[in-house]
Scaffold this active site. Structure first.
Site, mmCIF file in Angstrom:
data_model
loop_
_atom_site.group_PDB
_atom_site.id
_atom_site.type_symbol
_atom_site.label_atom_id
_atom_site.label_comp_id
_atom_site.label_asym_id
_atom_site.label_seq_id
_atom_site.Cartn_x
_atom_site.Cartn_y
_atom_site.Cartn_z
ATOM 1 C CE LYS A 27 25.981 39.410 -7.634
ATOM 2 N NZ LYS A 27 26.501 39.756 -8.947
ATOM 3 N NE ARG A 96 29.785 43.322 -8.693
ATOM 4 C CZ ARG A 96 30.747 42.515 -9.132
ATOM 5 N NH1 ARG A 96 30.448 41.437 -9.805
ATOM 6 N NH2 ARG A 96 32.001 42.772 -8.881
ATOM 7 N N GLY A 105 26.308 34.867 -15.577
ATOM 8 C CA GLY A 105 26.807 35.399 -16.848
ATOM 9 C C GLY A 105 25.730 35.836 -17.829
ATOM 10 C CG MET A 107 20.673 39.396 -16.945
ATOM 11 S SD MET A 107 19.336 39.848 -15.895
ATOM 12 C CE MET A 107 19.932 39.286 -14.349
ATOM 13 N NE ARG A 340 26.222 31.688 -5.778
ATOM 14 C CZ ARG A 340 26.516 31.882 -7.022
ATOM 15 N NH1 ARG A 340 25.765 32.638 -7.758
ATOM 16 N NH2 ARG A 340 27.558 31.314 -7.559
ATOM 17 C CG HIS A 456 11.470 16.480 -30.722
ATOM 18 N ND1 HIS A 456 12.121 15.286 -31.000
ATOM 19 C CD2 HIS A 456 10.156 16.224 -30.829
ATOM 20 C CE1 HIS A 456 11.220 14.370 -31.285
ATOM 21 N NE2 HIS A 456 10.019 14.914 -31.191
ATOM 22 N NE ARG A 636 -6.009 -0.498 -15.769
ATOM 23 C CZ ARG A 636 -5.228 0.365 -16.395
ATOM 24 N NH1 ARG A 636 -5.258 1.642 -16.070
ATOM 25 N NH2 ARG A 636 -4.405 -0.042 -17.334
ATOM 26 C CD GLU A 768 -8.748 5.628 -16.372
ATOM 27 O OE1 GLU A 768 -7.557 5.813 -16.622
ATOM 28 O OE2 GLU A 768 -9.276 4.496 -16.402
ATOM 29 C CB SER A 787 -7.070 4.576 -8.147
ATOM 30 O OG SER A 787 -5.732 4.806 -8.483
ATOM 31 C CG ASN A 791 -0.764 8.254 -16.814
ATOM 32 O OD1 ASN A 791 -0.109 9.138 -16.289
ATOM 33 N ND2 ASN A 791 -0.507 6.957 -16.655
ATOM 34 C CG ASP A 792 -6.539 7.325 -19.869
ATOM 35 O OD1 ASP A 792 -6.386 7.661 -21.058
ATOM 36 O OD2 ASP A 792 -6.401 6.155 -19.475
ATOM 37 C CB CYS A 855 -2.573 4.442 -10.041
ATOM 38 S SG CYS A 855 -4.016 4.418 -11.107
ATOM 39 C CE1 TYR A 875 -3.161 4.219 -4.205
ATOM 40 C CE2 TYR A 875 -4.867 4.247 -2.521
ATOM 41 C CZ TYR A 875 -4.455 3.947 -3.809
ATOM 42 O OH TYR A 875 -5.330 3.396 -4.691
HETATM 43 C C1 PEP Z 1 -4.012 6.580 -15.950
HETATM 44 O O1 PEP Z 1 -4.767 6.816 -16.883
HETATM 45 O O2 PEP Z 1 -3.509 7.446 -15.234
HETATM 46 C C2 PEP Z 1 -3.648 5.189 -15.658
HETATM 47 C C3 PEP Z 1 -2.937 4.888 -14.598
HETATM 48 O O3 PEP Z 1 -4.014 4.273 -16.579
HETATM 49 P P1 PEP Z 1 -3.182 3.961 -17.896
HETATM 50 O O4 PEP Z 1 -1.951 4.771 -17.838
HETATM 51 O O5 PEP Z 1 -2.925 2.511 -17.863
HETATM 52 O O6 PEP Z 1 -4.144 4.363 -18.935
HETATM 53 MG MG MG Z 2 -5.884 5.159 -17.748
#
Ligand code: PEP
Ligand code: MG
Length: 903
Positions: A27, A96, A105, A107, A340, A456, A636, A768, A787, A791-792, A855, A875
């Site tokens: 502001k 303000r 709203g 503060m 703004r 949750h 894979r 991974e 790659s 995730n892992d 990936c 990529y």
């Molecule tokens: C990963 O681990 O990021 C992955 C792509 O393999 P997955 O999810 O199949 O374990």
């Molecule tokens: Mg994996």
């Protein structure tokens, strides 16, 4: 925050500018910007967020603050020609809050500071309106009492109600000056008895206490909760704006309003806003009288209207964006109170960005910064038809987007039972907990009456990509009696149909028809941007995607393991497949072969099972390579633990026990059960899986490599252009890779010899595991590509088992602020990201032309895409539906970094 002697804590509106949002709050920075543009802003000054931080940390204002405020107040008084609270003609100010990010709203604000028992008379004489003066005074005591002195606001409201009752009127404006004078006395009495002190008559004391209260309000419960939900950092502090008061409630030639420089829903230019004659800001929201459309101001006060239109044009041209503004007209004089860059819907964001390009206000690179992947994702969900005549009954927090319709169920067990019998259900709970997980999986959508964006229900639903509305507090959910009561008393019983919109938070009774998103129709190729029926939104999305594709450096591939997903991915713009998980190819009818493989006692039996799988696998790959002809396809080799292909241990035990009791033959089942016991692992995620399977189950990986090689040869023979890449999962050390690689090369050589087709198959690995990342330099000697399986990698770097932690304690972690967003949604840059970065460098050092991608699911997450761009991956690969989001974000990342390169 320590105090620096030369630090400046107060800025006049003439000293700041819009780039100083960190210091002056949104502001304050924009008030300064408007002042410098020569727009009519009531004079004032801003106390910085730095002052607030000192106060919050040390419990006291910076020592220099008082003197600085005094000199700015002196200057303000000189400019206005009157003194704060001056008895015969008082200068009044508003105090303000204004943080960097808007926290509507959350503060505190105190208006009319400077009024006292004596100056109220001066204001009355000066304005010629006694009622106005006393009304302003009673508002000050009420606001000050509540927000600064902590008096229960209800007490003032009750006193006001009593005053109205006594007079026999229903609205505030029917109280006259004499009534308001009495009310002021009542209010002062309330303050004295509740706060233990008299309402301060010294105007400077009023101002100082109000400033302190605004600082304190940064750490109020409401503000903290809001920041947690909106992921605003807690350490920013708020600025405080002290602004001379202007009054919109001085008669019919005064008023107050809000306006947008263009329609925030469509982006169209025009006159959008509301105006309320003879009113102060808060009256507009209080709904005392109905507002009129802004266009009506033209006939009420043409001069102010024309001036306002001119100012709106100035602001648009200056900010080069949609602005929203608040203004007041005091006896024919227009004042700008706030502006703004305005909030807008996702659809409007795309339209406005292209409209501004067409107007020559911004260029294409800037247009890319005006939209984002989250907005695009929102536009891709199916939505409820606007035409539907269905009653909205409540509104909660839009926790996870999408439109879901189903029968109301109030417990997880029923959700699972009904969904198994083919019913669509909406799981309704007060809040969810880990015990509700099965029900959440079974439901079309989740609705809760409690909890915010980090509850949750919200966290788990977002993780699953499931529609969720949470914290719909107007709903009374009674899980014991399996019903909920909506505002107005209607009761929704188990089995009644409800519809929820996770993009808006709206809850409806009955079935709202769902229509596909036009944006998805466009990506699917069923609607063309140039077609007559293509709406403005589709055209805008088309143009923005073209800008993104033109500038992005990251390529975008898909995680897909069948021809159907691959084709969709291609339509959505995928430039190949970055992850084809082969485990899905071992399910269904083929499970029997895997069972045979696991149960094989002899080499011959094992070879038999593999031989049966080979042609099936090969056909899978032929189809995949065909649908991605000319583009890379990373296949894979098998990753999950083998027991995942065997029947459930309990089910199998029951079957064996029953067969034994009935004295039926069950030798096969017994062998299976023994195998299940043998393969049982305490922590399968860290057990026999990935490359380890390939090394201990003879023939498994070579069968898969053969299927890939034969499929590629067949496609070459069919004049196709297969570009297969073979990827080894869960490698921890280069030795594992070497062993698999030697075997694979041998198989490929055999297939070449058998078919006479020369094959160019790249061989690489997933990174991974932390050890793989740390030894990436060695691994690169044996891998043509990496790659990153984030995730892992996230699981193993944090020591989290995703299935266990997300549903159990992630909510608590988010609430405690340990992380602002789940590391499975957005890459943890400092931990997991640091390993990715160093592995990229080490990999390239060993093999400069190594191809690098990601990936894990982060490949489709906007913020993570920017990180992968920055660390120099080639990529990202993500689920087909996220591809447009990844393309857009890759474009935004490139446009942004070339912008900073050229600076
Ligand atoms: C990963 O681990 O990021 C992955 C792509 O393999 P997955 O999810 O199949 O374990
Ligand atoms: Mg994996």
């Amino acid at each position: 925050m320590s105090e620096n002697k030369d630090q400046k804590f107060v800025y006049d509106f003439t000293e700041g500018n819009r780039d100083l949002k960190d210091l002056l709050g949104g502001k304050g920075a924009n008030l300064a910007e408007m002042t410098n543009l020569g727009l009519p802003v009531p004079p004032g000054f801003t106390i910085t967020t730095e002052a607030c931080k000192v106060y919050l940390e040390s419990g006291a204002e910076p020592a220099a603050l008082r003197d600085e405020v005094s000199s700015h107040l002196d200057a303000l008084e000189r400019k206005m020609g009157k003194k704060l609270g001056q008895a015969d003609d008082p200068l009044l100010v508003s105090v303000r809050s204004g943080a960097k990010f808007s926290m509507p709203g959350m503060m505190d604000t105190v208006l009319n500071i400077g009024l006292s028992d004596s100056s109220v008379e001066g204001l009355s004489r000066q304005s010629g309106d006694e009622r106005f003066a006393w009304d302003s005074y009673r508002r000050l005591i009420q606001m000050f009492g509540k927000t600064v002195l902590g008096v229960d606001g209800e007490l003032f409201e009750e006193a006001l109600e009593e005053a109205k009752d006594a007079k026999g009127v229903t609205i505030d404006t029917d109280l006259e000056a004499a009534d308001l004078k009495e009310l002021v006395e009542r209010f002062k009495g309330i303050v004295a008895s509740e706060a233990g002190r008299a309402f301060p008559q010294d105007p400077r004391e009023q101002m100082d206490l109000a400033i302190k209260a605004v600082f304190d309000s940064w750490n109020g419960d409401r503000a903290k909760l809001y920041r947690r939900q909106e992921r605003i950092p807690h350490d920013l502090g708020t600025a405080v704006n002290v602004c001379s008061m202007v009054f919109g409630n001085l008669g019919p030639d005064s008023g107050t309003g809000v306006a947008f420089t263009r329609d925030p829903a469509t982006g169209h230019q025009g006159v959008y806003g509301d105006y309320l004659q003879n009113a102060q800001g808060e009256d507009v929201v209080a709904g005392i009288r109905n507002t009129v459309p802004l266009a009506d101001l033209e006939s009420i006060d043409k001069a102010s209207y024309d001036q306002l239109m001119g100012i709106m044009e100035t602001l648009e041209n200056h900010y080069k964006d949609l602005c929203d503004i608040e203004f007041t007209i005091e006896r024919g004089q227009l004042w700008m109170l706030q502006t703004r860059v305005g909030k807008r819907t996702a659809a409007a964001a795309f339209r406005i960005a292209t409209q501004l390009v067409d107007q020559g206000l911004i260029d294409e690179a800037e247009a890319l910064q005006r939209v984002n992947g989250a907005q695009l994702a929102q536009l891709m969900f199916p939505r409820f038809t606007e035409a539907a005549q269905v009653e909205k009954v409540a509104r909660g927090i839009a926790a996870s987007p999408g439109a879901a319709v189903g029968k109301a169920v109030f417990d997880s067990y029923t959700a699972v039972k009904w969904s198994r019998s083919g019913e669509k259900v909406i799981l309704i709970r007060r809040e969810t907990n880990p015990d509700d997980l099965d029900g959440m999986i079974a439901a079309e959508g989740i609705l809760t009456s409690r909890g915010g964006k980090t509850s949750h229900a919200a966290v788990v639903a977002r993780g699953m990509g499931k529609t969720c509305v949470c914290g719909a507090e107007e709903l009374e959910v009674d899980t014991k009696r399996r019903r909920m009561t909506v505002p107005g008393g209607h009761v929704v019983e188990e089995g009644d149909v409800v519809s929820i919109d996770g993009s808006t938070g709206k809850v409806y009774l009955g079935e709202v028809p769902v229509v596909p998103s036009p944006v998805v129709e466009y990506f699917e190729g069923r609607m063309h941007a140039g077609a007559d029926d293509a709406d403005e939104l589709v055209q805008a999305v088309h143009r923005i995607m073209a800008y993104a594709d033109r500038v992005r450096r990251l390529r975008v591939r898909a995680n897909a393991d069948n021809a159907e997903d691959a084709s969709r991915a291609r339509r959505f713009g995928a430039q190949g497949i970055g992850l084809c998980r082969t485990e899905h190819m071992f399910l269904g009818d083929r499970r029997q072969y895997v069972e045979r493989l696991i149960l094989a006692d002899t080499d011959a039996e094992r070879d038999e099972a593999l031989k049966a799988l080979l042609p099936l696998q090969k056909q899978d790959f032929v189809e995949l390579f065909e649908s991605m002809d000319g583009l890379p396809v990373t296949v894979r080799l098998l990753d999950p633990p083998l027991h995942e292909f065997l029947p459930d241990i309990t089910e199998l035990s029951v079957r064996v026990a029953l067969a034994e009791a009935r004295k039926e033959p069950h030798e096969n089942e017994l062998r299976l059960l023994q195998a299940v016991h043998r393969l049982h692992e305490q922590n399968p995620m860290l057990g026999l899986r990935g490359v380890r399977l390939g090394l201990v189950i003879p023939g498994l990986f070579t069968m898969q490599v053969r299927a890939i090689a034969e499929a590629a040869a067949q496609r070459v023979e069919a004049k196709g252009d297969p570009r297969a890449e073979i990827m080894i999962p869960l490698v921890g050390t280069v030795q594992e890779l070497e062993l698999v690689r030697d075997e694979a090369e041998q198989v490929i050589a055999e297939v070449q010899a058998e078919t006479g087709v020369e094959l160019k198959l790249a061989l690489g690995t997933m990174i991974e595991l932390p050890r793989a990342a740390v030894t990436a330099g060695q691994i690169a000697e044996c891998a043509e590509f990496f790659s990153f399986g984030t995730n892992d990698l996230t699981q193993t770097v944090w020591g989290f088992s995703r299935d266990d932690v997300e549903a159990s304690f992630f909510t608590a972690y988010l609430e405690k602020g340990i992380f602002g967003v789940s590391p499975f949604e957005t890459i943890d840059k400092d931990g997991v990201g640091a390993l990715v970065r160093s592995a990229v460098e080490a990999g390239r050092a060993t093999r400069p032309d190594i191809k690098l991608g990601v990936c894990g699911e982060h490949g489709g997450d906007p913020e993570s895409v920017h990180f992968f761009h920055e660390v120099g991956l080639d990529y990202v690969s993500c689920s087909p539906f996220r591809i447009p989001v990844a393309r857009l974000e890759a474009g935004r990342a490139a446009a942004r970094s070339s912008d900073s390169d050229s600076r």
